[in-house]
Design a protein around this motif. Structure first.
Motif, PDB file in Angstrom:
ATOM      1  N   VAL A   1      29.880  57.665  20.862  1.00  0.00           N
ATOM      2  CA  VAL A   1      28.649  58.316  20.409  1.00  0.00           C
ATOM      3  C   VAL A   1      28.818  58.624  18.932  1.00  0.00           C
ATOM      4  N   GLU A   2      27.842  58.216  18.111  1.00  0.00           N
ATOM      5  CA  GLU A   2      27.947  58.400  16.657  1.00  0.00           C
ATOM      6  C   GLU A   2      27.910  59.880  16.298  1.00  0.00           C
ATOM      7  N   MET A   3      28.755  60.262  15.356  1.00  0.00           N
ATOM      8  CA  MET A   3      28.793  61.626  14.829  1.00  0.00           C
ATOM      9  C   MET A   3      28.095  61.630  13.475  1.00  0.00           C
ATOM     10  N   THR A   4      27.086  62.467  13.317  1.00  0.00           N
ATOM     11  CA  THR A   4      26.284  62.510  12.101  1.00  0.00           C
ATOM     12  C   THR A   4      26.432  63.865  11.442  1.00  0.00           C
ATOM     13  N   ARG A   5      26.052  63.930  10.182  1.00  0.00           N
ATOM     14  CA  ARG A   5      26.099  65.198   9.456  1.00  0.00           C
ATOM     15  C   ARG A   5      25.048  66.165   9.979  1.00  0.00           C
ATOM     16  N   GLU A   6      23.939  65.634  10.539  1.00  0.00           N
ATOM     17  CA  GLU A   6      22.903  66.520  11.057  1.00  0.00           C
ATOM     18  C   GLU A   6      23.402  67.324  12.252  1.00  0.00           C
ATOM     19  N   ASP A   7      24.317  66.731  13.042  1.00  0.00           N
ATOM     20  CA  ASP A   7      24.829  67.433  14.218  1.00  0.00           C
ATOM     21  C   ASP A   7      26.110  68.210  13.940  1.00  0.00           C
ATOM     22  N   SER A   8      26.598  68.182  12.688  1.00  0.00           N
ATOM     23  CA  SER A   8      27.892  68.792  12.405  1.00  0.00           C
ATOM     24  C   SER A   8      27.840  70.304  12.535  1.00  0.00           C
TER      25      SER A   8
ATOM     26  N   TYR B   1      32.102  70.836  12.995  1.00  0.00           N
ATOM     27  CA  TYR B   1      32.978  69.922  12.284  1.00  0.00           C
ATOM     28  C   TYR B   1      32.288  69.520  10.985  1.00  0.00           C
ATOM     29  N   ARG B   2      33.077  68.955  10.086  1.00  0.00           N
ATOM     30  CA  ARG B   2      32.513  68.500   8.815  1.00  0.00           C
ATOM     31  C   ARG B   2      33.293  67.282   8.329  1.00  0.00           C
ATOM     32  N   PHE B   3      32.621  66.499   7.462  1.00  0.00           N
ATOM     33  CA  PHE B   3      33.242  65.311   6.887  1.00  0.00           C
ATOM     34  C   PHE B   3      33.657  65.609   5.447  1.00  0.00           C
ATOM     35  N   LYS B   4      34.699  64.958   4.994  1.00  0.00           N
ATOM     36  CA  LYS B   4      35.191  65.135   3.632  1.00  0.00           C
ATOM     37  C   LYS B   4      35.700  63.793   3.121  1.00  0.00           C
ATOM     38  N   LYS B   5      35.393  63.510   1.834  1.00  0.00           N
ATOM     39  CA  LYS B   5      35.869  62.296   1.188  1.00  0.00           C
ATOM     40  C   LYS B   5      36.778  62.684   0.042  1.00  0.00           C
TER      41      LYS B   5
END
Length: 1114
Positions: A369-376, A381-385
């Protein structure tokens, strides 16, 4: 078709099965094994995208992942309840490219509409199918729904990846995509060229009659809504283009960073052609290069980026052809994959993956199931680059976060499992006793099961803990205990050491390098083009495994990272150069050694490149429309011989270079022709070898094609003395765009061939005196014109000139207007220029009436050719006869000049006599013939009685009885009227005979009165910037003097204010008043009987008021 999203929670049974099979199973295709919908899955209307709809979308298009060559369906659901009409769905690729016009074999669209729901509940579905997805279909797609001005849009991104290879790896390793077979892309492109897409014929729009025809075509059993059989499809004949003989291909594909050429062939090479990108005209630049080769027109796009992924068209007059360019991003490879992690509830978790490109697009998935920033924000959870690193961070992990996580790129994927444990644990299996021999490994393992106290969440799979001892020794014998951290549990085991003696004789084999050209030093040459990648794999054998050493010339090379590095494997050694450079050209030696022996091989790597630019580009000579260009060959030829040169030319200040040769030019001297005279040009040169074309050379210095002037005309000798010669000539007949800087005079003695320049700097005038010549010599003279192009052809005297002065008889050249009496008015200047001739220089003498001149009044200036007689202000005493004498030795010439200075005086002794006889006397010292005028005075105005009267008396008739008259007389001569008239000393009163006027006896009324304002000044509010006026009316006799004041300060002659007085109506006009013009204005009227004052206030900036005024309002 993408796998449907499963429920958030999995059954415990599945978790158990997963523990037994750690390796991931291959995902079955959607067609073969469709996923059964979960009983706990939410209904379609309660999808994650439908929970918080944006705009009119009930269901947004979702981001999908699909393998190349498979079909994909993207669905969007639009709410049309509140829209005024039926919603219309449009699909876009990128930002501008509408896919509705691309419907055909690759794209198909279907749209359904429920009219009843649109009115009450609202609903409209749009379905977009992409058949046979290829890598070029990847990118950002956008769906837009709108109806009569209202609309909304949503974005989705299809991910296209290559099919997975048959080999399988552990879950924590990245997948290795199967390499594309050679030639497959060319086969696909060839099929596309042969295939005729519906784009060439176009599709009818979904409205009106065309949409009705489509409905008839789709009707079942050939029966339409009208009850008539469906007509047969007519064949569409493709019309041949009159402008294009070869059109653009339907689509092009290029890798990001590479260049591509779009080629079209036109029927007439003189037709104008324009290129467009997304409807915007393309201008030539370093990015876009236009080329004309015969009838071919080529557009080269350098260093393609994602911004170049667009629709292109080329237009010739009214005809156009279209194409689409797809820019393919390089595959993003996974360098460091995800790793399995086992944590406790509440811990901080960071899952990191490192890819090969910065800013790459990734897709994170949890349990498919895709994890998106809208559902974070919901899942915490959060994404970081961080450069090439991408992190998924959980601040406080929970049991809901456990599962299998996947990262997908367009070049691979990797997976890892996250296990979240609770507070308690128990051992399912204990430690057993082991016996191990020397040199072998000892292994214990136990299974630990976590207990979730008071929780109904199913347990995760068991974990196995191992203790591995490599190369067991006697000192490793003893008891070992397993103690889990944080749990009250221990397990014990004992290791017994057993010593076993084994006689082992290892196999020995000398090392050997396997190369086709091994041992032949002169043939071990590898040629690589600069910028390309070189990978040299050298197979190696030997037992024990030999040690490999690489040398570059005599230096040991051992780098394992960087642009040039080594890669070591058990059976081979690889030498890799990423992007070869000139410095990499050298002899490389590989040396392998082991205890048995050694082997060596040498390889010379030759790097070939385009040559350096040519040097010392210069212009050696220019002409009227040509120039000679010379240059030196490049110092470095790139490892390949220079086959020739390309030359370009442009006008100075322009950015457009014009090619002068399409075939390489082998010489280093080139003559450029057909240039415009007077225009500055620049030129540059490219060197060409077998690899390619070099960078351009440094531009030549600006030069101008010009030609020298023609020779000067009509060269002649004007004067000769004992040491000088004066020459004169006329300008050349043809000067040209270079103009003329001046002239050089040269002379040469008779019998000699050496020409000597008489002047070092060019003279601009067409005459020159050559000085310092030997007396009696015979000399030739010539004159040349000089400009930026050089010297012209000389103009030479045919006969030599003898340098000797010639005696010339004096002669006065008296101007024609001085041959008669010269008349001037009193006060005017006298300036007479009288030329003469004679050699040597004559003696000039002036006399007046036989006497010398008065030098206080007359100035005389004499040169070799003329004499000047000057009087600043003429007087009557300057009149007389002047004699000019020019004498050389005993030779003389004379001339007589008569000058008369005249003036006009007034008439004198003007008298009025009886019987209407009037008389006067002539003015004294008058010259010429006087002409008198007489005027009569009546009521202060003068009337002309006679225009001309030569006698000194006249009779004036038609006078009115009872009036009294004055008379005045002007005198006139050749100088004009006198400045002042002669006025009669007495008057002439005309009486009526026998009638006597008896005055009445009464007292006249006194009309005098003090000033009084009949209409006062009114306060005004005016608009700033518009002309305003103040008005009032005053009366009084005698006529009062009016003074305008501002703030009690008198307004003088200011151009901003205009004051007028018409029959007592006073006006003050203010031109464009500003806030500074506000204040109190007053008008004061004063005469001998008194004064009056009127005041008002003026406020700029308000609205205009209605004011009763006389006249018009400015």
């Amino acid at each position: 078709m993408p796998v449907p999203k499963p429920a958030a929670k999995k059954p415990a049974a599945k978790a158990k099965d997963a523990s037994k099979e750690p390796a991931p199973a291959k995902e079955a295709p959607a067609e073969e094994a469709p996923a059964a919908p979960s009983s706990e899955a939410p209904p379609e209307d309660q999808s994650p995208t439908a929970e918080e709809p944006t705009g009119i979308f009930l269901k947004k298009p979702e981001t999908v992942s699909v393998e190349a060559g498979k079909d994909v369906v993207i669905t969007a659901k639009v709410n049309g309840k509140e829209l005024p009409g039926k919603p219309v769905i449009k699909w876009f690729k990128g930002k501008w490219l509408e896919l509705g016009s691309k419907s055909g074999a690759r794209f198909s669209f279907k749209e359904t509409h429920d009219a009843q729901s649109n009115v009450r509940l609202g609903g409209s579905w749009g379905r977009w199918a992409v058949g046979m997805m290829e890598s070029r279909g990847e990118g950002q797609h956008r769906g837009r729904g709108c109806s009569r001005g209202r609309g909304s849009s949503s974005i989705c991104r299809p991910w296209v990846s290559l099919p997975p290879p048959p080999c399988s790896f552990p879950s924590h390793k990245p997948s290795c995509p199967e390499p594309e077979p050679p030639g497959s892309r060319e086969v696909v492109e060839e099929k596309k060229k042969k295939k005729k897409d519906d784009d060439d014929l176009g599709l009818p729009p979904r409205s009106g009659a065309a949409w009705g025809k489509k409905r008839e075509r789709d009707a079942p059993d050939g029966i339409t809504d009208r009850g008539m059989p469906r007509p047969k499809k007519a064949k569409v004949e493709v019309k041949k283009s009159a402008a294009f003989t070869k059109k653009l291909d339907p689509a092009y594909q290029v890798d990001k960073g590479n260049k591509i050429k779009l080629v079209v062939e036109i029927s007439d090479p003189d037709l104008p052609l324009k290129w467009y990108k997304n409807g915007q005209e393309i201008k030539p630049s370093s990015k876009y290069v236009f080329e004309n080769v015969g009838k071919k027109r080529i557009l080269t796009i350098n260093k393609c980026t994602l911004a170049d992924d667009a629709a292109y068209e080329v237009a010739v007059k009214d005809e156009k052809c279209f194409t689409e360019l797809f820019v393919k991003e390089p595959p993003v490879l996974i360098i460091t994959p995800l790793e399995d992690q086992q944590v406790f509830v509440g811990d901080r978790v960071e899952m990191m993956v490192e890819v090969s490109e910065e800013g790459a697009q990734l897709m994170w998935m949890k349990d498919d199931v895709e994890m998106t920033r809208e559902d974070s924000y919901k899942a915490r959870y959060r994404f970081k680059k961080d450069g090439k690193k991408h992190l998924l961070i959980f601040t406080e992990v929970t049991q809901e976060d456990r599962g299998r996580y996947k990262v997908m790129t367009n070049g691979g994927q990797c997976e890892a499992e996250l296990i979240v444990e609770g507070k308690g644990a128990s051992a399912r299996a204990g430690l057993g006793h082991w016996g191990s021999s020397k040199g072998f490994a000892g292994v214990w393992k136990t299974s630990l099961v976590t207990r979730f106290l008071g929780s109904t969440i199913p347990r995760p799979p068991s974990r196995i803990h191992k203790l591995v001892i490599d190369d067991v020794r006697p000192e490793d014998e003893g008891d070992y205990t397993f103690v889990p951290d944080g749990f009250a549990l221990t397990l014990s085991a004992k290791l017994n050491f057993l010593e076993i003696k084994i006689d082992y004789v290892p196999k020995q084999e000398p090392p050997k390098i396997h190369l086709d050209c091994s041992g032949k030093m002169s043939e071990n040459i590898i040629v690589v083009v600069a910028g390309n990648k070189l990978r040299l794999d050298v197979a190696i054998t030997g037992e024990p495994p030999p040690t490999v050493t690489w040398l570059k010339e005599d230096q040991v090379f051992s780098d394992t990272e960087g642009r040039v590095h080594l890669e070591q494997r058990p059976d081979n050694s690889s030498f890799v150069i990423e992007g070869a450079e000139r410095a990499d050209e050298a002899r490389y030696t590989i040396k392998v050694t082991n205890p048995v022996g050694e082997d060596t091989a040498s390889i010379f790597i030759k790097v070939v490149d385009v040559p350096d630019p040519p040097e010392a580009v210069r212009i050696t000579s220019v002409g009227e429309d040509w120039a000679i260009l010379v240059w030196e060959p490049p110092k470095y030829d790139g490892g390949q011989a220079v086959t020739g040169y390309l030359i370009e030319r442009k006008k100075k200040g322009s950015q457009r270079w014009m090619k002068l040769n399409f075939e390489v030019f082998t010489e280093t001297t080139y003559e450029s022709t057909k240039m415009i005279e007077g225009v500055l040009y620049e030129m540059r040169v490219f060197a060409v070898n077998a690899i390619g074309v070099s960078q351009p050379s440094v531009n030549s210095k600006p030069f101008m094609p010009i030609a020298p002037t023609s020779e000067p005309l009509h060269l002649m000798v004007e004067d000769v003395t004992d040491t000088t010669t004066t020459l004169k000539w006329r300008p050349p007949d043809r000067i040209g765009a270079g103009g003329i800087d001046g002239y050089i005079v040269e002379y040469c003695l008779e019998g000699s061939e050496d020409w000597v320049a008489a002047n070092t700097e060019p003279v601009e005038r067409c005459g020159f005196t050559v000085k310092g010549l030997p007396t009696g010599a015979r000399i030739f003279f010539r004159v040349v014109g000089v400009n930026i192009a050089g010297r012209s052809e000389p103009a030479t005297l045919v006969q030599p000139v003898t340098i000797r002065e010639i005696v010339q008889q004096p002669k006065i050249r008296l101007p024609r207007h001085l041959r008669q009496t010269y008349i001037r008015r009193v006060g005017e200047p006298i300036n007479l220029v009288i030329p003469f001739q004679g050699k040597p220089r004559p003696q000039v003498t002036w006399t007046k009436d036989g006497a010398p001149l008065d030098t206080s009044r007359v100035n005389i200036r004499t040169s070799d050719f003329d004499t000047v007689f000057f009087v600043r202000q003429a007087a009557r005493t300057d009149s007389g006869e002047y004699k000019l004498s020019v004498q050389i030795e005993n030779m003389e010439d004379t001339a007589i000049i008569r000058i008369r200075v005249v003036g006009a005086g007034p008439a004198e002794n003007v008298m009025v006599g009886g019987g209407d006889q009037r008389g006067w006397s002539r003015p004294r010292k008058a010259t010429g013939t006087p002409i008198q005028k007489a005027k009569g005075n009546q009521g202060g105005e003068w009337f002309t009685v006679y225009e001309h009267s030569r006698p000194t008396k006249c009779t004036v008739a038609d006078l009115i009885i009872g009036n009294e008259y004055y008379f005045r007389v002007y005198s006139e001569n050749i100088c004009g009227l006198s400045d002042s008239p002669g006025v009669s000393k007495n008057t002439a009163k005309i009486l009526k005979t026998g009638i006597t006027l008896k005055p009445l006896e009464f007292q006249e009324h006194d009309f005098r009165s003090a000033p009084k304002f009949l209409t006062p000044l009114l306060d005004r509010v005016v608009v700033a910037g518009y002309t305003a006026a103040l008005y009032c009316a005053v009366r009084g006799y005698p006529k009062p003097k009016v003074v305008w004041m501002k703030n009690k300060m008198e307004i003088h002659e200011d151009p901003k204010f205009i004051m007028t007085n018409q029959q007592g109506i006073l006006t003050l006009s203010i031109r464009r008043p500003s806030p500074f013009d506000g204040g109190t204005y007053s008008c004061r009227a004063v005469n001998e009987l008194g004064e009056a004052l009127a005041e008002c206030k003026l406020e700029p900036g308000g609205l205009p008021q209605a004011v009763e005024t006389w006249g018009h309002l400015d």
